[in-house]
Design an enzyme around this catalytic site. Structure first.
Site, PDB file in Angstrom:
ATOM      1  N   LYS A  24       0.765  -1.132  -0.027  1.00 12.80           N
ATOM      2  CA  LYS A  24      -0.056   0.165  -0.338  1.00 12.80           C
ATOM      3  C   LYS A  24       0.814   1.221   0.427  1.00 12.80           C
ATOM      4  O   LYS A  24       2.180   0.850   0.651  1.00 12.80           O
ATOM      5  CB  LYS A  24      -0.671   0.319   1.398  1.00 12.80           C
TER       6      LYS A  24
ATOM      7  N   ASP B  39      -8.812  -3.014  10.214  1.00 15.58           N
ATOM      8  CA  ASP B  39      -9.262  -3.963   9.124  1.00 15.58           C
ATOM      9  C   ASP B  39      -9.587  -5.284   9.753  1.00 15.58           C
ATOM     10  O   ASP B  39      -9.740  -6.255   9.095  1.00 15.58           O
ATOM     11  CB  ASP B  39      -7.562  -4.269   8.093  1.00 15.58           C
TER      12      ASP B  39
ATOM     13  N   ARG C 238     -10.351 -11.419   1.257  1.00 15.14           N
ATOM     14  CA  ARG C 238     -11.525 -11.726   0.355  1.00 15.14           C
ATOM     15  C   ARG C 238     -11.163 -13.320   0.662  1.00 15.14           C
ATOM     16  O   ARG C 238     -10.994 -14.265   0.483  1.00 15.14           O
ATOM     17  CB  ARG C 238     -11.494 -11.753  -0.976  1.00 15.14           C
TER      18      ARG C 238
HETATM   19  N1  BES Z   1      -8.475  -3.275   3.822  1.00 12.83           N
HETATM   20  C1  BES Z   1      -8.287  -2.925   2.213  1.00 12.83           C
HETATM   21  C2  BES Z   1      -9.300  -2.197   2.301  1.00 12.83           C
HETATM   22  C3  BES Z   1     -10.082  -1.080   2.641  1.00 12.83           C
HETATM   23  C4  BES Z   1      -9.763   0.210   1.611  1.00 12.83           C
HETATM   24  C5  BES Z   1     -10.279  -0.862   3.841  1.00 12.83           C
HETATM   25  C6  BES Z   1     -10.121   1.222   2.679  1.00 12.83           C
HETATM   26  C7  BES Z   1     -10.778   0.234   4.274  1.00 12.83           C
HETATM   27  C8  BES Z   1     -10.566   1.946   3.846  1.00 12.83           C
HETATM   28  C9  BES Z   1      -8.345  -4.561   1.315  1.00 12.83           C
HETATM   29  O1  BES Z   1      -7.773  -4.969   1.756  1.00 12.83           O
HETATM   30  C10 BES Z   1      -7.390  -3.981   0.171  1.00 12.83           C
HETATM   31  O2  BES Z   1      -6.414  -3.578   0.034  1.00 12.83           O
HETATM   32  N2  BES Z   1      -8.094  -4.101  -0.816  1.00 12.83           N
HETATM   33  C11 BES Z   1      -8.161  -3.879  -2.383  1.00 12.83           C
HETATM   34  C12 BES Z   1      -8.217  -4.700  -3.275  1.00 12.83           C
HETATM   35  C13 BES Z   1      -8.000  -4.371  -4.890  1.00 12.83           C
HETATM   36  C14 BES Z   1      -6.399  -4.694  -4.176  1.00 12.83           C
HETATM   37  C15 BES Z   1      -8.901  -5.242  -5.381  1.00 12.83           C
HETATM   38  C16 BES Z   1      -8.502  -2.556  -2.493  1.00 12.83           C
HETATM   39  O3  BES Z   1      -9.555  -1.838  -2.260  1.00 12.83           O
HETATM   40  O4  BES Z   1      -7.765  -1.374  -3.200  1.00 12.83           O
HETATM   41 ZN    ZN Z   2      -5.495  -5.231   0.935  1.00  9.35          ZN
HETATM   42 ZN    ZN Z   3      -7.837  -5.442   4.023  1.00 12.99          ZN
END
Ligand code: BES
Ligand code: ZN
Ligand code: ZN
Length: 502
Positions: A280, A291, A354
């Protein structure tokens, strides 16, 4: 905050501040507010006539009693229109009132119950709303400050009721409100605690203490057992961290499983999400300590269910992992086979939620439940779609959808239905496995494809998925939701379970 219910006259109540209320359109107040008005020589009526106190929902007016009452301050809170009055408005009024009271520096606050008079609310529900909203609004996140912090705090809230016949009902409602609010606060504390403390093992220890206190049945699955079950998709995330994963299983009414409806709650428990090798970006990464809000909500909901002793068999499943980077960490392109025997390809190590849910939902199949509901901070895309106005609801079961939407309406924890069109399945087709965990670099339908991925691992049960990524952490405070960890979903699911047999 201490909460006590007392039979008595608001005019004789000693406190640093007394809260009374006013409906919109009322020109000469009756009841407790009317009594206070008289004692203050018609000050309230005069403010109404001047248009300075209108009864608008949540609006507060502060008065000084100058020795005419034992309390130095009176706060009038608006209840809005009588016709629109309900549990939601009662909560908004109570939250706004306690927040205004706190700002005066009052330590001991006394209040009447909002809405049980001309509002026509059932005294139990009115007391529940008052206590729930006051506690949730007064929440402060755990902080480790060397000076202990300097915020003013209301230490005692005395609920004053004139009618002695109502006291027992108010006690009952206050108790329900306290259980629900304190459970939501349990979730908020877990989500807000920094991840150097809140590791999977630490959260497990908190869950065990809580189970001990509430009488819930608890079992923890360690790495070995998960491996034996073939949970390799979950473990693919876990293996990138030095912190061992934990799979918490909580059960209420386990011994009556055969005779009661069974509902399984599943929560995403990523104690910190760095993104893994699909790292990230730096800004905002600190917040990824929340999370595990889905898991925190599930633990908290089980707490409430046990203390309310609901006549249901409720199971809570929370896979706890940390999404990190080490020499064993999963990599994009890796393929894993999970508990159902189905395979998946990692496109992004940041789509880890997921992955752990795929195996947790597979495990949920064992319970032959009447419904399985998961909660997860799953995608950033849900906040793009809905902002902080609702959580995303995904389900193809109309009856379950109706239950969830009814609970959302009752609690104000709003849900919005999102599509799971069949065509989205094509988006997550993989060249190397049954499905892939991300459509990157194509970003279209990021929320629906995440739900479609989960659905791939659901075997033969009624299921709903709530994406709470947008709602789990409050940015702009709303009544009952101070900035920070929100526990959005706890009141919602508790309400749905309370109404299950209705
Ligand atoms: N924990 C994140 C989602 C998230 C983002 C929660 C912002 C709270 C605030 C999740 O694990 C994630 O990183 N999802 C990705 C999915 C993508 C890689 C398909 C996302 O949302 O960018
Ligand atoms: Zn993630
Ligand atoms: Zn996550």
């Amino acid at each position: 905050m201490q909460i006590e219910i007392k039979q008595g006259n608001i005019l004789e109540t000693e406190a640093d501040l007394v809260i009374v209320n006013l409906f919109e359109g009322v020109t000469s107040p009756a009841g407790a507010t009317g009594a206070v008005d008289k004692a203050l020589d018609g000050q309230i009526s005069q403010l109404i006539a001047l248009g300075d106190c209108s009864g608008e929902l949540g609006k507060t007016t502060l008065l000084y009693t100058l020795g005419k009452l034992p309390t130095p301050r009176v706060l009038i809170v608006g209840l809005g229109s009588v016709d629109a009055f309900d549990g939601k408005n009662a909560r908004i009024a109570a939250a706004k009132a306690i927040s205004a009271a706190k700002k005066t520096g009052a330590k001991h606050v006394a209040t009447i119950v909002h809405g049980a008079g001309i509002g026509g609310m059932d005294p139990i529900e009115a007391a529940q709303a008052l206590v729930e909203a006051s506690l949730l609004e007064s929440y402060e996140m755990p902080a480790q400050r060397s000076n202990g912090g300097d915020q003013p705090r209301v230490e005692t809230l005395t609920v004053v009721e004139f009618n002695a016949d109502n006291i027992a009902l108010l006690e009952t409602g206050a108790q329900i409100g306290r259980i629900i609010a304190e459970s939501a606060i349990f979730s908020r504390d877990l989500a807000a605690t920094p991840s150097n403390i809140a590791t999977p093992s630490w959260v497990t220890a908190r869950a065990m203490e809580m189970a001990e206190e509430t009488g819930l049945d608890i079992r923890i699955m360690e790495w070995g057992e998960m491996e034996e079950l073939g949970m390799n998709i979950l473990l693919a995330v876990a293996k990138g961290s030095d912190e061992p994963p934990k799979f918490i299983i909580l059960e209420h009414n386990k011994d009556r499983a055969d005779e009661l409806p069974t509902i399984v709650l599943v929560g995403k428990g990523v104690t910190f999400d760095t993104g893994g090798y699909s790292l990230k970006r730096t800004d905002g990464m600190w917040k990824m300590k929340y999370d595990m809000s889905g898991a925190a909500n599930v633990l908290a909901t089980l707490r409430a269910v046990a203390l309310l002793n609901l006549p249901l068999h409720v199971v809570g499943l929370t896979p706890m992992v940390e999404n990190m980077i080490n020499g064993h960490a999963q990599k994009p392109g890796d393929v894993y086979k999970g508990m159902t025997g189905k395979t998946m390809e990692v496109i992004s190590t940041d789509a880890e939620g997921r992955m752990i849910l795929a195996d947790a939902l597979a495990y949920a199949g064992r319970y032959h439940a009447d419904a399985v509901i998961d909660q997860a901070t799953l995608t950033g895309a849900i906040s793009v779609a809905l902002g902080q106005q609702a959580a995303g609801l995904f389900t193809e079961d109309e009856a379950l959808k109706a239950r969830l939407l009814a609970a959302a309406e009752a609690t104000g924890e709003r849900l919005w239905p999102m599509p799971m069109f069949d065509e989205y399945k094509d988006y997550i087709k993989s060249d190397f496995a049954d499905v892939k965990n991300s459509t990157a670099p194509d970003r279209g339908a990021g929320v629906s494809t995440s739900a479609k991925f989960l659905q791939h691992f659901i075997e033969d049960y009624s299921w709903a998925h709530l994406d709470i990524a947008g709602m789990g952490w409050t940015k702009k405070p709303r009544p009952m939701y101070p900035a920070g960890a929100a526990a959005f979903g706890v009141r919602l699911i508790v309400q749905m379970l309370q109404d299950w047999e209705k």
